[in-house]
Design an enzyme around this catalytic site. Structure first.
Site, PDB file in Angstrom:
ATOM      1  N   GLY A   1       0.525  -4.986   1.026  1.00 59.22           N
ATOM      2  CA  GLY A   1      -0.688  -4.942   0.206  1.00 59.22           C
ATOM      3  C   GLY A   1      -0.480  -5.517  -1.185  1.00 59.22           C
TER       4      GLY A   1
ATOM      5  N   ALA B   1       0.849  -1.192   0.000  1.00 57.39           N
ATOM      6  CA  ALA B   1       0.000   0.000   0.000  1.00 57.39           C
ATOM      7  C   ALA B   1       0.881   1.236   0.000  1.00 57.39           C
ATOM      8  CB  ALA B   1      -0.876  -0.006   1.247  1.00 57.39           C
TER       9      ALA B   1
ATOM     10  N   GLU C   1      -0.968  -9.080  -0.631  1.00 57.86           N
ATOM     11  CA  GLU C   1      -2.386  -9.329  -0.322  1.00 57.86           C
ATOM     12  C   GLU C   1      -3.224  -9.340  -1.604  1.00 57.86           C
ATOM     13  OE1 GLU C   1      -3.331  -7.519   3.952  1.00 57.86           O
ATOM     14  OE2 GLU C   1      -1.934  -6.271   2.803  1.00 57.86           O
TER      15      GLU C   1
ATOM     16  N   GLU D   1       4.437  -5.339   7.290  1.00 53.79           N
ATOM     17  CA  GLU D   1       3.630  -4.339   7.999  1.00 53.79           C
ATOM     18  C   GLU D   1       4.077  -4.142   9.449  1.00 53.79           C
ATOM     19  OE1 GLU D   1       0.877  -5.740   4.696  1.00 53.79           O
ATOM     20  OE2 GLU D   1       2.509  -6.533   5.913  1.00 53.79           O
TER      21      GLU D   1
HETATM   22  N1  T1G Z   1       4.525   3.416  -0.116  1.00 55.23           N
HETATM   23  C1  T1G Z   1       4.951   4.620  -0.521  1.00 55.23           C
HETATM   24  N2  T1G Z   1       6.248   4.912  -0.866  1.00 55.23           N
HETATM   25  C2  T1G Z   1       7.118   3.908  -0.771  1.00 55.23           C
HETATM   26  C3  T1G Z   1       6.751   2.615  -0.327  1.00 55.23           C
HETATM   27  C4  T1G Z   1       5.384   2.373  -0.010  1.00 55.23           C
HETATM   28  N3  T1G Z   1       4.932   1.185   0.386  1.00 55.23           N
HETATM   29  N4  T1G Z   1       7.861   1.851  -0.330  1.00 55.23           N
HETATM   30  C5  T1G Z   1       8.877   2.639  -0.762  1.00 55.23           C
HETATM   31  N5  T1G Z   1       8.444   3.866  -1.019  1.00 55.23           N
HETATM   32  C6  T1G Z   1       9.232   4.992  -1.548  1.00 55.23           C
HETATM   33  C7  T1G Z   1      10.331   5.446  -0.611  1.00 55.23           C
HETATM   34  O1  T1G Z   1       9.855   6.369   0.335  1.00 55.23           O
HETATM   35  C8  T1G Z   1      11.325   6.073  -1.574  1.00 55.23           C
HETATM   36  O2  T1G Z   1      10.840   7.330  -1.915  1.00 55.23           O
HETATM   37  C9  T1G Z   1      11.199   5.201  -2.816  1.00 55.23           C
HETATM   38  O3  T1G Z   1       9.925   4.554  -2.699  1.00 55.23           O
HETATM   39  C10 T1G Z   1      12.268   4.152  -2.912  1.00 55.23           C
HETATM   40  O4  T1G Z   1      12.268   3.433  -1.697  1.00 55.23           O
HETATM   41  C11 T1G Z   1      -2.614  -2.812   3.143  1.00 55.23           C
HETATM   42  C12 T1G Z   1      -1.143  -1.410   4.947  1.00 55.23           C
HETATM   43  C13 T1G Z   1      10.430  -1.774  -1.355  1.00 55.23           C
HETATM   44  C14 T1G Z   1      12.356  -2.752  -0.188  1.00 55.23           C
HETATM   45  O5  T1G Z   1       6.599  -1.901   4.328  1.00 55.23           O
HETATM   46  O6  T1G Z   1      10.752  -1.760   2.298  1.00 55.23           O
HETATM   47  O7  T1G Z   1       0.909  -2.642   2.457  1.00 55.23           O
HETATM   48  O8  T1G Z   1      12.638   8.652  -0.952  1.00 55.23           O
HETATM   49  O9  T1G Z   1      14.579   4.103  -0.999  1.00 55.23           O
HETATM   50  O10 T1G Z   1      16.023   0.732  -0.889  1.00 55.23           O
HETATM   51  O11 T1G Z   1      -1.752  -4.441   4.548  1.00 55.23           O
HETATM   52  O12 T1G Z   1      11.189   0.727  -0.003  1.00 55.23           O
HETATM   53  O13 T1G Z   1      12.675   8.105  -3.387  1.00 55.23           O
HETATM   54  O14 T1G Z   1      10.952   9.666  -2.447  1.00 55.23           O
HETATM   55  O15 T1G Z   1      13.313   2.288   0.238  1.00 55.23           O
HETATM   56  O16 T1G Z   1      15.178  -0.011  -3.160  1.00 55.23           O
HETATM   57  C15 T1G Z   1       4.083  -2.489   3.408  1.00 55.23           C
HETATM   58  C16 T1G Z   1       8.229  -0.565   2.334  1.00 55.23           C
HETATM   59  C17 T1G Z   1       3.270  -1.240   3.260  1.00 55.23           C
HETATM   60  C18 T1G Z   1       7.622  -1.921   2.190  1.00 55.23           C
HETATM   61  C19 T1G Z   1      12.667  -0.816  -1.755  1.00 55.23           C
HETATM   62  N6  T1G Z   1       5.270  -2.352   2.615  1.00 55.23           N
HETATM   63  N7  T1G Z   1       9.284  -0.325   1.361  1.00 55.23           N
HETATM   64  O17 T1G Z   1      13.829  -0.432  -1.088  1.00 55.23           O
HETATM   65  O18 T1G Z   1      14.151   1.908  -2.113  1.00 55.23           O
HETATM   66  S1  T1G Z   1       1.905  -1.293   4.346  1.00 55.23           S
HETATM   67  C20 T1G Z   1       6.453  -2.062   3.145  1.00 55.23           C
HETATM   68  C21 T1G Z   1      10.479  -0.937   1.468  1.00 55.23           C
HETATM   69  C22 T1G Z   1       0.761  -2.243   3.559  1.00 55.23           C
HETATM   70  C23 T1G Z   1      -1.366  -3.445   3.674  1.00 55.23           C
HETATM   71  C24 T1G Z   1      -0.446  -2.558   4.380  1.00 55.23           C
HETATM   72  C25 T1G Z   1      11.531  -0.523   0.476  1.00 55.23           C
HETATM   73  C26 T1G Z   1      11.690  -1.498  -0.706  1.00 55.23           C
HETATM   74  P1  T1G Z   1      11.841   8.499  -2.198  1.00 55.23           P
HETATM   75  P2  T1G Z   1      13.651   2.961  -1.030  1.00 55.23           P
HETATM   76  P3  T1G Z   1      14.916   0.532  -1.840  1.00 55.23           P
END
Ligand code: T1G
Length: 704
Positions: free
Chosen positions: A102, A63, A105, A125
């Site tokens: 998400g 998400a 999911e 999450e």
């Molecule tokens: N949403 C929005 N922006 C995101 C994002 C996300 N999920 N993940 C990364 N970004 C942005 C980040 O801020 C950065 O932005 C750019 O992407 C590159 O990220 C419904 C509620 C995927 C392993 O926890 O672990 O789903 O700084 O520098 O090192 O149940 O990003 O360039 O402007 O980290 O290559 C669950 C979070 C969400 C994964 C890539 N997902 N992301 O790593 O790049 S909650 C997560 C990561 C959810 C559901 C629930 C890592 C990555 P900017 P980066 P990277």
């Protein structure tokens, strides 16, 4: 506006492709366009099967976290998933790179799942203090069982495609081109007339009793210390035994609850703070991604830090040359490196092949000139100004002027070191933390001379090493050590002089959430290292007594810590267990008496309050002096480099949690009681007067 979901007709296959760079986050617009594409496919009689894939590096990072602070907006995740699950066409998902949160999911709502052999699937999450809120706690148990689902969600760590297949999470693992494999899989479905199979129709047979829950929690006890999200996860997973519609309603309520917790706000703060820390340097992320590429790195000084830094670069696949003018030091370094990799192999963190390959990437030499073709040189010799100046000026004459020269000093003036070269603009501090190959933090110390090129190279180094980089201005102790010495550790010593014991102080702060208390950390790093560092630091600025008088006395007495079996604690040989030592209490009582300090009973609440408030107060001074650019940078330094509990967001975020007027009132209380070094930082007084916060301060400083 560019579409973030495309639809393509490929014979009987309707290909839906998510294209929302940089990480294909499932944002509101993606959900809208997904439903559009499904509707188009359903209306097209030639389409017999739907295939969902993504473009770019990964399937989806989940998400869109940046949308969490606003209402979800229709269609919701569940509405999109219901369209997929109850689609009259079979829906196939094909995963490459990562499918997280998400994103996974959504995949679980599909009827069939393929993954490329290098793909990883995870539910991270919990690292954001929330529970899966798009059906994950209901569909995952239906696919892989309650116990396995609980493990995946509590760990937050992605599993490999092969593991996912073995668990029943994916139907097929593709070796070659994923698109080809997915299209032939779809055609096979059509040929064999295989239809939709809604995951929600499956039932969970397994039960989850307290013993199973306790067993599932045990491996994560350390990571989840002081946390609460796991309780909500367990409640949601248990609900998967109910009919899907009831379970999903419970999940939704629990997900909302988790989203509103301070724990989640803190963890999301740290998530974005780590990604923003690079941006306050003024070097754009685009510039940080440009060449020149770094392939060969030279490390000068084969001590503990030099060896650790060498491993960090070898772990990133770079060629490393370690030089030292002492052959014995090079031999010792080799042994440290080989034994460290051997224990990683023993703990199954890496394979023997990978260990051998990384050791092959590290070469030793006694000849400094051999590093002339290095893309970057980092000196990690003994903390002595003249020695480091000599090394840097030699490097300056050997390496082409555009190459970055870095110093790993933690105490000396980087500006003065830079002035010892003909090209001070290419000299920076790259301050690694112990153990350098594992600690996530890299403090980049900039001088008034440093060029934007040098800074962007430093950020590229951090990205290569998968470390979080924070820029510090060159000043006494930079960001982290300044706050540790003038705040946190200093107050811990003061509390010992006033009557607390090392065990009491450490336990109180470990219960607060630190991985390890200050006295145990000092014994781990070596009390002598601290003493020597302070001697160097005092050449920049002195500090009146009492200032680490206990640690310095222990050093004088040879009680250096774990390495000598005695420090603030005693250590049985071969053991790292800290055993209270009455002799140390005697030493402390004597030092207190020499200073007329009356010792008294001190409770844990006072210990925690004084150590944390002093950290916040010095952090404010670090901000007002411009040593750190943002309060959030300080939070990143302390959560990724000094063990401050991530679920409290870091010292400055935590201060906002307490409320700055309360923080100021308590600091003033200790200022009256303990004197000058508790003088409230002007920044806190200004923020309180303005009814503001550190978060607001950051927002204002960014907008200026
Ligand atoms: N949403 C929005 N922006 C995101 C994002 C996300 N999920 N993940 C990364 N970004 C942005 C980040 O801020 C950065 O932005 C750019 O992407 C590159 O990220 C419904 C509620 C995927 C392993 O926890 O672990 O789903 O700084 O520098 O090192 O149940 O990003 O360039 O402007 O980290 O290559 C669950 C979070 C969400 C994964 C890539 N997902 N992301 O790593 O790049 S909650 C997560 C990561 C959810 C559901 C629930 C890592 C990555 P900017 P980066 P990277």
């Amino acid at each position: 506006m560019a579409r973030s979901v495309t639809f393509e007709e490929l014979g009987p296959v309707g290909l839906i492709c998510i294209d929302n760079p940089p990480v294909n986050a499932i944002s509101h617009s993606v959900r809208l366009e997904l439903v559009d594409a499904i509707t188009r496919a359903e209306r097209n009689s030639s389409i017999k099967v739907l295939l969902i894939m993504s473009s770019g590096e990964l399937f989806s990072a989940g998400a869109d976290i940046s949308e969490f602070d606003r209402p979800e907006g229709e269609p919701s995740f569940q509405q999109v998933e219901a369209r997929i699950e109850f689609c009259h066409l079979p829906v196939v998902a094909a995963i490459h790179g990562l499918a997280l949160g998400g994103g996974l999911e959504l995949v679980m709502a599909c009827h069939y799942r393929l993954a490329h052999k290098n793909a990883k699937l995870g539910m991270p999450e919990i690292t954001l203090g929330i529970i899966p809120g798009a059906g994950g706690t209901q569909r995952l148990p239906r696919l892989i069982g309650m116990r396995a689902a609980l493990d995946m969600i509590l760990s937050g760590t992605p599993v490999s495609a092969l593991d996912a297949k073995a668990k029943g999470l994916v139907d097929e693992v593709a070796e070659g081109d994923l698109r080809d494999a997915a299209l032939s899989f779809c055609k096979r479905l059509v040929h064999e007339r295989l239809g939709p199979r809604p995951t929600c129709d499956r039932t969970v047979i397994e039960d989850l009793d307290d013993a199973a829950i306790a067993a599932a929690l045990r491996p994560h006890a350390r990571a989840l210390k002081g946390r609460t999200t796991q309780d909500l996860v367990i409640e949601a997973i248990k609900a998967s035994k109910l009919p899907f519609s009831q379970g999903i309603a419970i999940e939704t309520a629990l997900a909302q609850k988790s989203l509103a917790t301070r724990e989640s706000l803190a963890l999301r703060h740290v998530f974005f703070a780590e990604r923003e820390s690079g941006k306050s340097s003024g070097v754009s992320s685009a510039k940080q991604a440009q060449p020149p590429w770094i392939r060969r790195v030279a490390i000068i000084g084969a001590g503990t830090m030099g060896s650790g830094i060498a491993m960090a670069f070898a772990d990133a696949g770079l060629e490393v040359l370690v030089t030292d003018n002492d052959p014995a030091a090079l031999t010792r370094s080799r042994e440290i490196i080989q034994s460290t990799y051997a224990s990683s192999v023993k703990r199954r963190r890496i394979t023997q092949n990978i260990a051998d390959d990384r050791i092959r990437h590290i070469r030793n030499s006694l000849v400094l000139a051999e590093l002339a073709d290095a893309d970057l040189a980092i000196e990690a010799v003994f903390e002595d100004m003249e020695l480091k100046k000599d090394v840097l000026s030699k490097l300056d004459s050997i390496l082409p002027a555009e190459r970055l020269l870095a110093t790993n000093t933690s105490t000396l003036s980087v500006t003065e070191l830079a002035r010892a070269t003909a090209h001070p603009e290419r000299v920076l501090g790259l301050h690694f933390f112990v153990p350098a190959h594992a600690s996530k933090l890299l403090e980049i110390v900039r001088t008034e001379y440093a060029s934007a090129e040098s800074l962007s190279t430093a950020f590229r180094v951090a990205k290569l090493l998968k470390k979080v980089a924070v820029v510090s201005r060159d000043a006494f102790g930079f960001i982290g050590n300044r706050m540790m010495l003038d705040g946190y550790f200093r107050e811990a010593e003061q509390l010992l002089l006033e009557g607390a014991t090392p065990r009491q102080v450490d336990t109180a702060l470990e219960n607060f959430g630190f991985a390890m208390g200050p006295q145990r950390v000092s014994d781990l790093g070596g009390n002598d290292v601290g003493t020597k560092a302070r001697v160097q630091l005092f050449k920049r600025e002195s500090r009146p007594d009492p200032y680490f008088v206990i640690a310095d006395r222990l050093t004088e007495m040879g009680r250096l810590g774990q390495k000598t079996g005695r420090g603030f604690y005693g250590y049985e040989s071969g053991s790292r267990d800290a055993v209270p030592d009455p002799e140390v209490i005697g030493i402390i009582e004597k030092l207190a008496a020499e200073r007329g300090i009356l010792r008294r009973e001190i409770n844990d609440q006072e210990i925690v309050e004084r150590c944390i408030l002093s950290l916040i107060n010095v952090g404010s001074i670090v901000l007002e002096k411009g040593i750190a650019a943002r309060a959030a940078d300080i939070d990143v330094v302390w959560t990724s480099g000094y063990g401050f509990p991530r679920h409290l967001g870091g010292p400055m975020f935590y201060a906002d949690t307490l409320g700055l007027s309360h923080v100021l009132q308590r600091i003033r209380h200790y200022y009256e009681k303990l004197g000058y070094y508790w003088r409230p930082a002007k920044l806190i007084e200004r923020l309180v007067a303005a009814g503001s916060s550190f978060e607001q301060w950051d927002r204002n400083s960014i907008s200026q």
